[in-house]
Design a protein around this motif. Structure first.
Motif, short mmCIF file in Angstrom:
data_model
loop_
_atom_site.label_atom_id
_atom_site.label_comp_id
_atom_site.label_asym_id
_atom_site.label_seq_id
_atom_site.Cartn_x
_atom_site.Cartn_y
_atom_site.Cartn_z
N ARG A 183 0.07 1.46 -7.29
CA ARG A 183 -1.08 0.57 -7.44
C ARG A 183 -1.09 -0.46 -6.29
O ARG A 183 -2.10 -0.73 -5.69
CB ARG A 183 -1.05 -0.13 -8.79
N ARG A 184 0.11 -1.00 -6.01
CA ARG A 184 0.22 -1.97 -4.92
C ARG A 184 -0.22 -1.34 -3.59
O ARG A 184 -1.03 -1.91 -2.86
CB ARG A 184 1.67 -2.42 -4.75
N ALA A 185 0.35 -0.16 -3.34
CA ALA A 185 0.06 0.48 -2.04
C ALA A 185 -1.43 0.77 -1.91
O ALA A 185 -2.04 0.49 -0.87
CB ALA A 185 0.86 1.77 -1.91
N LEU A 186 -2.00 1.29 -2.97
CA LEU A 186 -3.40 1.70 -2.87
C LEU A 186 -4.34 0.50 -2.82
O LEU A 186 -5.32 0.50 -2.07
CB LEU A 186 -3.79 2.62 -4.03
N SER A 187 -4.04 -0.56 -3.60
CA SER A 187 -4.96 -1.69 -3.53
C SER A 187 -4.82 -2.41 -2.19
O SER A 187 -5.82 -2.87 -1.63
CB SER A 187 -4.76 -2.65 -4.72
N GLY A 188 -3.58 -2.46 -1.66
CA GLY A 188 -3.41 -3.04 -0.33
C GLY A 188 -4.18 -2.24 0.71
O GLY A 188 -4.89 -2.79 1.55
N LEU A 189 -4.07 -0.92 0.58
CA LEU A 189 -4.76 -0.05 1.54
C LEU A 189 -6.27 -0.18 1.41
O LEU A 189 -6.99 -0.21 2.42
CB LEU A 189 -4.34 1.41 1.29
N ALA A 190 -6.74 -0.29 0.17
CA ALA A 190 -8.18 -0.40 -0.04
C ALA A 190 -8.72 -1.67 0.62
O ALA A 190 -9.74 -1.65 1.32
CB ALA A 190 -8.51 -0.39 -1.53
N ILE A 191 -7.99 -2.78 0.41
CA ILE A 191 -8.45 -4.05 1.00
C ILE A 191 -8.32 -4.01 2.51
O ILE A 191 -9.28 -4.24 3.25
CB ILE A 191 -7.64 -5.23 0.41
N GLY A 192 -7.11 -3.68 2.99
CA GLY A 192 -6.88 -3.68 4.43
C GLY A 192 -7.72 -2.65 5.14
O GLY A 192 -8.30 -2.91 6.20
N SER B 191 -2.28 4.55 8.61
CA SER B 191 -2.32 3.44 7.67
C SER B 191 -1.53 3.75 6.42
O SER B 191 -0.80 2.91 5.91
CB SER B 191 -3.77 3.13 7.29
N LEU B 192 -1.66 4.98 5.92
CA LEU B 192 -0.92 5.35 4.73
C LEU B 192 0.58 5.31 4.99
O LEU B 192 1.34 4.80 4.18
CB LEU B 192 -1.34 6.75 4.28
N GLY B 193 0.98 5.82 6.14
CA GLY B 193 2.40 5.78 6.49
C GLY B 193 2.91 4.35 6.52
O GLY B 193 3.95 4.03 5.94
N ILE B 194 2.14 3.48 7.15
CA ILE B 194 2.56 2.09 7.28
C ILE B 194 2.49 1.37 5.94
O ILE B 194 3.31 0.50 5.66
CB ILE B 194 1.69 1.40 8.35
N SER B 195 1.55 1.76 5.08
CA SER B 195 1.45 1.09 3.79
C SER B 195 2.74 1.30 2.99
O SER B 195 3.19 0.41 2.28
CB SER B 195 0.24 1.61 3.00
N TRP B 196 3.34 2.46 3.15
CA TRP B 196 4.60 2.73 2.45
C TRP B 196 5.71 1.84 2.96
O TRP B 196 6.48 1.28 2.21
CB TRP B 196 4.95 4.21 2.67
N LEU B 197 5.76 1.71 4.29
CA LEU B 197 6.77 0.86 4.91
C LEU B 197 6.61 -0.58 4.43
O LEU B 197 7.57 -1.25 4.02
CB LEU B 197 6.57 0.93 6.43
N ALA B 198 5.35 -1.05 4.44
CA ALA B 198 5.07 -2.42 4.02
C ALA B 198 5.43 -2.60 2.55
O ALA B 198 5.92 -3.65 2.14
CB ALA B 198 3.60 -2.75 4.26
N LEU B 199 5.20 -1.55 1.76
CA LEU B 199 5.53 -1.61 0.34
C LEU B 199 7.02 -1.85 0.13
O LEU B 199 7.43 -2.70 -0.65
CB LEU B 199 5.11 -0.29 -0.32
N VAL B 200 7.84 -1.08 0.87
CA VAL B 200 9.29 -1.23 0.74
C VAL B 200 9.70 -2.67 1.05
O VAL B 200 10.46 -3.29 0.30
CB VAL B 200 10.02 -0.24 1.67
N PHE B 201 9.15 -3.21 2.14
CA PHE B 201 9.49 -4.59 2.49
C PHE B 201 8.96 -5.56 1.45
O PHE B 201 9.67 -6.45 0.99
CB PHE B 201 8.92 -4.94 3.86
N GLY B 202 7.72 -5.37 1.05
CA GLY B 202 7.08 -6.29 0.11
C GLY B 202 7.82 -6.33 -1.22
O GLY B 202 7.95 -7.39 -1.84
N GLU B 203 8.29 -5.19 -1.65
CA GLU B 203 8.92 -5.13 -2.97
C GLU B 203 10.34 -5.71 -2.98
O GLU B 203 10.94 -5.83 -4.04
CB GLU B 203 8.92 -3.68 -3.47
N GLN B 204 10.84 -6.03 -1.81
CA GLN B 204 12.13 -6.71 -1.78
C GLN B 204 11.96 -8.18 -2.16
O GLN B 204 12.93 -8.87 -2.43
CB GLN B 204 12.77 -6.63 -0.39
#
Lengths: 250, 294
Positions: free
Chosen positions: B102-111, B223-236
């Motif tokens: 949900r985080r990844a997709l809503s971030g991707l939708a907005i960005g 963008s999808l690839g990067i959204s995953w990377l950002a997710l890993v960092f964000g969730e820390q």
């Protein structure tokens, strides 16, 4: 002073195209230099000339694709262009390409009628990329003619076709012209093609229409025709190739 | 003329004098050209490609059961599998996956929508280009992850900074690719459109946007690839749910098996999303000849 394109009216009232004192410069060089040209309604005119003489530039000006001009240019409001490359939108099926830009919703029946005229009804619903070169060029012709233009501009439309396909395409253009009765300006480097198809062959040189021949021969014409052969020799002479050149020099 | 005759007569002479050449010629080394079908014998390609990963897991398993690789360093594949099953059974894993997705997709939708909107504006209008493009080109050099402290100050430690980070990270690849796509649309097609009498709106709809679509989809994949990377960092950052939360919990208790489960889940989610984009390309870019043959 740059003068834009006007609708067909005024000046030479009954001409389809009238050009007066047209000049187009690229930097210091005037590729077209105070050129005059008239094309009558329904007339088939071929424009030949050595490569780089400005014939395609003239066509682009008449197509309203180039405005960096001086002089007076009047062309019909209803005009269409077929380029050397077919320039179909690859993301639209062939029939949608044909009716693209027409007012209203895409009319498939109208598209198919136009495609039938060029013998392409069976390819109406394919992607342009799967068409052969000749088929794509015919689709491009259908797209031009569906607009029922008063002036059809053809920019070396057969240049990229193989010899056999080219002959068929030339015949097709001759037929379509007789049926639609629009004025045609055909830019070509092929003297024979010009003589087979046109009422009048113009030769461009040094930025103006330097020579002109009228081809008074009924259609369909054959290349072997002695009259056409003589005209051909004369045109080639003006172009600086063949026997005509020697006769001219003598 | 005479020399030519001379030469040919001499050749004829030598030919007559020489014994039949064939048997005395040294044998030529030859090679048999095999038909492609003959080379394809043996193990099918698919299975051969599986061999590498299977071998790796096998070695991993062997090292674990022999005790060479202690469970505190890395749990064995058996343990990982069983704890995956356990986490799935308790519902912890599915919940975490949903939260992360949900985080990844809503971030991707907005960005993504910000990136695409800016790209369309600066791609189509000179004013947009002047205002937006240089700014975007400048900002894209800032590493997104470096913005985390600032995002925490702005948005606190809830969902917002995580989504904001993903949105920021995904906006740029989409912006850059859509902008390039619009600017690189085939000019000859634009000209053809003009001779067909297309209005500006019709030109954008029928020529420019479809022409930019292949690039836009490339941007979407980035963008999808990067959204995953950002997710890993964000969730820390102080997550209370999601895969990152599962992972940092596992770290506290040295549960290397759970950490591996989370890594595998990240990888699988990434693969699944990539698959969806490929499917999208197949449908939207069906007009490209590469896809008609399949």
């Amino acid at each position: 002073m740059a003068t834009g394109l006007h609708g067909r009216m005024s000046a030479t009232q009954n001409a389809a195209v009238s050009v007066r004192g047209l000049t187009r410069r690229f930097g210091d060089r005037a590729v077209i230099d105070r050129l005059d040209l008239d094309i009558a309604p329904g007339e088939f005119v071929a424009l030949i000339g050595a490569s780089g003489c400005g014939k395609s530039t003239l066509l682009r000006i008449l197509a309203d694709l180039d405005h960096e001009i001086e002089g007076e240019v009047e062309v019909p409001v209803k005009r269409a262009v077929a380029f050397q490359a077919p320039r179909l939108m690859p993301w639209k099926k062939v029939w949608r390409n044909v009716v693209l830009g027409l007012p209203g919703l895409p009319d498939r029946r109208r598209a198919e009628a136009a495609l039938a005229e060029v013998g392409l009804s069976h390819r109406a619903n394919v992607w342009p990329k799967v068409l052969s070169g000749g088929e794509a060029q015919r689709a491009s012709l259908a797209r031009a003619l569906v607009r029922e233009p008063d002036l059809l501009l053809l920019d070396e439309p057969f240049g990229a076709l193989d010899a056999l396909t080219r002959i068929k395409a030339q015949e097709l253009v001759g037929e379509l012209w007789q049926r639609h009765n629009c004025a045609i300006l055909l830019v070509t480097h092929d003297v024979e093609e010009a003589l087979l198809l046109a009422d009048r062959v113009l030769m461009m040189k040094d930025g103006v229409i330097a020579h002109e021949v009228r081809v008074d021969r009924p259609r369909p014409r054959a290349v072997e025709d002695a009259y056409l052969a003589e005209l051909r020799a004369r045109l080639l002479g003006w172009l600086g190739v063949g026997h005509g050149a020697m006769e001219d020099a003598a | 003329m005479s020399t030519a005759l001379d030469l040919s007569s001499r050749q004829a002479a030598t030919r007559a004098a020489a014994p039949p050449a064939l048997p005395e010629n040294p044998r030529i080394a030859r090679q048999r050209i095999l038909p492609a079908s003959a080379e394809r014998r043996g193990i099918p390609r698919g299975i051969r490609r599986m061999a590498g990963p299977v071998l790796l897991v096998g070695i991993w398993h062997l090292l674990s059961v022999t005790g060479t690789l202690p469970a505190e360093v890395l749990a064995g594949p058996g343990t990982v599998l069983s704890s995956a099953a356990k986490l799935w059974g308790t519902g912890e894993l599915p919940d975490a996956m949903v939260a992360s997705l949900r985080r990844a997709l809503s971030g991707l939708a907005i960005g993504g929508s910000i990136g695409v909107a800016l790209a369309v504006f600066s791609g189509l209008f000179r004013l947009g280009e002047d205002l937006i493009d240089s700014t975007m080109q400048m900002l894209r050099t800032v590493p997104n992850v470096a913005l985390i402290p600032l995002l925490i100050i702005w948005f606190g430690i809830g969902e917002e900074p995580k989504i904001a980070l993903i949105a920021l990270a995904t906006a740029f690849p989409l912006y850059l690719n859509v902008y390039a796509g619009i600017r690189n649309v085939d000019q000859t097609l634009v000209e053809a459109g003009r001779t067909l009498g297309l209005s500006r709106a019709a030109m954008i709809r029928n020529v420019i946007l479809p022409g930019a679509l292949p690039n836009a989809l490339v941007g979407l994949r980035y963008s999808l690839g990067i959204s995953w990377l950002a997710l890993v960092f964000g969730e820390q950052v102080n997550a209370t749910e999601g895969i990152g939360y599962l992972m940092s919990n596992a770290r506290e208790f040295f549960q290397t098996d759970v950490i591996v489960v989370c890594l595998v889940v990240y990888a699988l989610l990434g693969l699944a999303v990539d698959f969806i984009v490929r499917l999208l390309e197949k449908v939207l870019l069906a007009w490209r000849p590469a896809f008609t043959g399949a």
